[in-house]
Scaffold this motif. Sequence first.
Motif, PDB file in Angstrom:
ATOM      1  N   ASN A 155       0.808  -1.220   0.000  1.00 27.05           N
ATOM      2  CA  ASN A 155       0.000   0.000   0.000  1.00 27.05           C
ATOM      3  C   ASN A 155       0.838   1.266   0.000  1.00 27.05           C
ATOM      4  OD1 ASN A 155      -2.518  -1.374   0.134  1.00 27.05           O
ATOM      5  ND2 ASN A 155      -2.142  -1.764   2.307  1.00 27.05           N
ATOM      6  N   TYR A 156       2.134   1.151  -0.242  1.00 29.18           N
ATOM      7  CA  TYR A 156       3.005   2.311  -0.193  1.00 29.18           C
ATOM      8  C   TYR A 156       4.222   2.042  -1.066  1.00 29.18           C
ATOM      9  CZ  TYR A 156       5.323  -0.765   3.189  1.00 29.18           C
ATOM     10  OH  TYR A 156       5.920  -1.838   3.798  1.00 29.18           O
ATOM     11  N   SER A 157       4.903   3.103  -1.433  1.00 28.01           N
ATOM     12  CA  SER A 157       6.154   2.956  -2.169  1.00 28.01           C
ATOM     13  C   SER A 157       7.318   2.865  -1.190  1.00 28.01           C
ATOM     14  CB  SER A 157       6.365   4.147  -3.100  1.00 28.01           C
ATOM     15  OG  SER A 157       6.657   5.310  -2.346  1.00 28.01           O
ATOM     16  N   ARG A 158       8.466   2.493  -1.698  1.00 25.18           N
ATOM     17  CA  ARG A 158       9.655   2.365  -0.857  1.00 25.18           C
ATOM     18  C   ARG A 158       9.969   3.669  -0.129  1.00 25.18           C
ATOM     19  NH1 ARG A 158      15.286   2.842  -2.020  1.00 25.18           N
ATOM     20  NH2 ARG A 158      16.574   1.384  -0.819  1.00 25.18           N
ATOM     21  N   LEU A 159       9.834   4.787  -0.818  1.00 21.11           N
ATOM     22  CA  LEU A 159      10.173   6.067  -0.224  1.00 21.11           C
ATOM     23  C   LEU A 159       9.088   6.589   0.719  1.00 21.11           C
ATOM     24  CD1 LEU A 159      11.861   7.890  -3.238  1.00 21.11           C
ATOM     25  CD2 LEU A 159      12.945   6.635  -1.351  1.00 21.11           C
ATOM     26  N   ASP A 160       7.910   5.979   0.663  1.00 21.13           N
ATOM     27  CA  ASP A 160       6.820   6.374   1.557  1.00 21.13           C
ATOM     28  C   ASP A 160       6.687   5.444   2.755  1.00 21.13           C
ATOM     29  OD1 ASP A 160       6.048   8.507  -0.054  1.00 21.13           O
ATOM     30  OD2 ASP A 160       4.756   7.221  -1.288  1.00 21.13           O
ATOM     31  N   ALA A 161       7.607   4.486   2.885  1.00 22.60           N
ATOM     32  CA  ALA A 161       7.466   3.449   3.912  1.00 22.60           C
ATOM     33  C   ALA A 161       7.425   4.020   5.322  1.00 22.60           C
ATOM     34  CB  ALA A 161       8.605   2.433   3.784  1.00 22.60           C
ATOM     35  N   LYS A 162       8.293   4.983   5.630  1.00 25.74           N
ATOM     36  CA  LYS A 162       8.338   5.541   6.977  1.00 25.74           C
ATOM     37  C   LYS A 162       7.020   6.227   7.330  1.00 25.74           C
ATOM     38  CE  LYS A 162      13.368   6.434   7.003  1.00 25.74           C
ATOM     39  NZ  LYS A 162      13.809   5.492   8.025  1.00 25.74           N
ATOM     40  N   ALA A 163       6.522   7.047   6.427  1.00 27.54           N
ATOM     41  CA  ALA A 163       5.278   7.769   6.691  1.00 27.54           C
ATOM     42  C   ALA A 163       4.111   6.802   6.831  1.00 27.54           C
ATOM     43  CB  ALA A 163       5.007   8.775   5.576  1.00 27.54           C
ATOM     44  N   TYR A 164       4.092   5.766   6.000  1.00 28.14           N
ATOM     45  CA  TYR A 164       3.007   4.784   6.078  1.00 28.14           C
ATOM     46  C   TYR A 164       3.030   4.075   7.428  1.00 28.14           C
ATOM     47  CZ  TYR A 164      -0.118   0.964   4.904  1.00 28.14           C
ATOM     48  OH  TYR A 164      -1.168   0.073   4.909  1.00 28.14           O
ATOM     49  N   ALA A 165       4.210   3.694   7.878  1.00 26.88           N
ATOM     50  CA  ALA A 165       4.311   2.999   9.162  1.00 26.88           C
ATOM     51  C   ALA A 165       3.878   3.906  10.311  1.00 26.88           C
ATOM     52  CB  ALA A 165       5.729   2.497   9.383  1.00 26.88           C
ATOM     53  N   ARG A 166       4.303   5.154  10.302  1.00 32.39           N
ATOM     54  CA  ARG A 166       3.894   6.076  11.371  1.00 32.39           C
ATOM     55  C   ARG A 166       2.377   6.204  11.433  1.00 32.39           C
ATOM     56  NH1 ARG A 166       8.387   9.140   9.646  1.00 32.39           N
ATOM     57  NH2 ARG A 166       7.051  10.474   8.364  1.00 32.39           N
ATOM     58  N   ALA A 167       1.742   6.177  10.289  1.00 32.97           N
ATOM     59  CA  ALA A 167       0.290   6.352  10.242  1.00 32.97           C
ATOM     60  C   ALA A 167      -0.478   5.069  10.542  1.00 32.97           C
ATOM     61  CB  ALA A 167      -0.127   6.880   8.870  1.00 32.97           C
ATOM     62  N   ASN A 168       0.131   3.923  10.330  1.00 32.69           N
ATOM     63  CA  ASN A 168      -0.634   2.671  10.378  1.00 32.69           C
ATOM     64  C   ASN A 168      -0.121   1.613  11.347  1.00 32.69           C
ATOM     65  OD1 ASN A 168      -2.687   2.844   7.963  1.00 32.69           O
ATOM     66  ND2 ASN A 168      -0.750   3.681   7.194  1.00 32.69           N
ATOM     67  N   MET A 169       1.119   1.716  11.779  1.00 32.09           N
ATOM     68  CA  MET A 169       1.690   0.688  12.655  1.00 32.09           C
ATOM     69  C   MET A 169       1.487   1.136  14.101  1.00 32.09           C
ATOM     70  SD  MET A 169       5.447  -1.022  12.147  1.00 32.09           S
ATOM     71  CE  MET A 169       5.696  -2.760  12.479  1.00 32.09           C
ATOM     72  N   LYS A 170       0.354   0.773  14.666  1.00 36.33           N
ATOM     73  CA  LYS A 170      -0.039   1.272  15.978  1.00 36.33           C
ATOM     74  C   LYS A 170      -0.615   0.151  16.823  1.00 36.33           C
ATOM     75  CE  LYS A 170      -1.280   5.886  14.220  1.00 36.33           C
ATOM     76  NZ  LYS A 170      -2.359   6.887  14.096  1.00 36.33           N
ATOM     77  N   GLY A 171      -0.611   0.379  18.132  1.00 36.48           N
ATOM     78  CA  GLY A 171      -1.278  -0.541  19.042  1.00 36.48           C
ATOM     79  C   GLY A 171      -0.457  -1.780  19.368  1.00 36.48           C
ATOM     80  N   ILE A 172      -1.164  -2.833  19.720  1.00 30.68           N
ATOM     81  CA  ILE A 172      -0.544  -4.068  20.191  1.00 30.68           C
ATOM     82  C   ILE A 172      -0.335  -5.026  19.028  1.00 30.68           C
ATOM     83  CG2 ILE A 172      -0.892  -6.114  21.624  1.00 30.68           C
ATOM     84  CD1 ILE A 172      -2.568  -4.324  23.509  1.00 30.68           C
ATOM     85  N   TRP A 173       0.918  -5.379  18.796  1.00 34.58           N
ATOM     86  CA  TRP A 173       1.280  -6.383  17.799  1.00 34.58           C
ATOM     87  C   TRP A 173       1.877  -7.574  18.549  1.00 34.58           C
ATOM     88  CZ3 TRP A 173       2.348  -5.340  12.155  1.00 34.58           C
ATOM     89  CH2 TRP A 173       1.621  -4.232  11.708  1.00 34.58           C
ATOM     90  N   ALA A 174       1.394  -8.764  18.255  1.00 35.10           N
ATOM     91  CA  ALA A 174       1.787  -9.973  18.991  1.00 35.10           C
ATOM     92  C   ALA A 174       2.647 -10.888  18.137  1.00 35.10           C
ATOM     93  CB  ALA A 174       0.537 -10.735  19.444  1.00 35.10           C
TER      94      ALA A 174
END
Length: 317
Positions: free
Chosen positions: A2-21
Amino acid sequence: MNYSRLDAKAYARANMKGIWAAALNPFHEDFSFDEEGLRSNIRHWVDDLAIAGLFIAGKQGEFFSMSLDERKRNFEIAVEETAGKAGTIMSCSDQNFDTVIELARHAEAVGADYIVVHAPILHFISDQDDTVYEYYKAICERVNIGIAMWSHPDSGYLMSPELCARVAELPNIVAIKYSVPRPMYVQLKEMVGDNILVSTASEEEWLDNILELGWQLYLCSSPPYLLQTANDRRMHDYTQAAFAGDAERAKAISASLDPVRKALRGTRPGGKPQAHQKYWQELLGQVGGPVRPPLLQLTDAEREATRAAFEACGLAL
């Protein structure tokens, strides 16, 4: 993706949240991979426990005992079962660099959100910083997917905060699972700011890291599905209270889990973490099964002690 290589950081900041197991992998009694058991567990974790993301085929999942085809299949099942309801981060860790890249490209191809690669074990090297930097740089140049670093004592060294910050400048490095003493990850967070997401696997430190450090991501270990049931989601609840700024409520909920933490930690044999956690899963109604050789199974006495502690810990089934 859902993102390009250069957009990876911004995508993660916006979507990688909460509890990951971090997922344990269930095996049948003949040690074959229990695909249906894994599917059942994932549905429970995501649908009943509201876990936001899954760390697939890591050390908890016994990746070291799995074939390359099994690890790829592990990725595929996770993507199929999360199906947009939760995120996925696939462990592509391996001592063979070509295997890391093959797994990373497979993760990309099947629709994983991110990958994680642990710092390599380095033989005879005492000054590892340049080697480790070039290792991550070479991976970043060969794939487009967002990558999390992973530093832990099993590598034989810990990546310094300075080295982590250096690697964090690579365009598709998005996070780190930093299994180190708290002062080290606090220092790293101060150094990198919002450039990458910093996390550690300690559930007991998670609440303080939200309240004191402003963390958005728990990445990750097995407590999210070992300390919780469909009727007792206290880790989820204290996390949400902390995110909402209600520190007192979050602390009270978290403190109420101490008997469960003590029961889980206090009955775990030092040489059998995966076997113990799988048995705890079975007590919760999840699919556990045996561990693969060379790991050791629980003895009858260890199972009985674990069952007794489980039944007395106050976790609501």
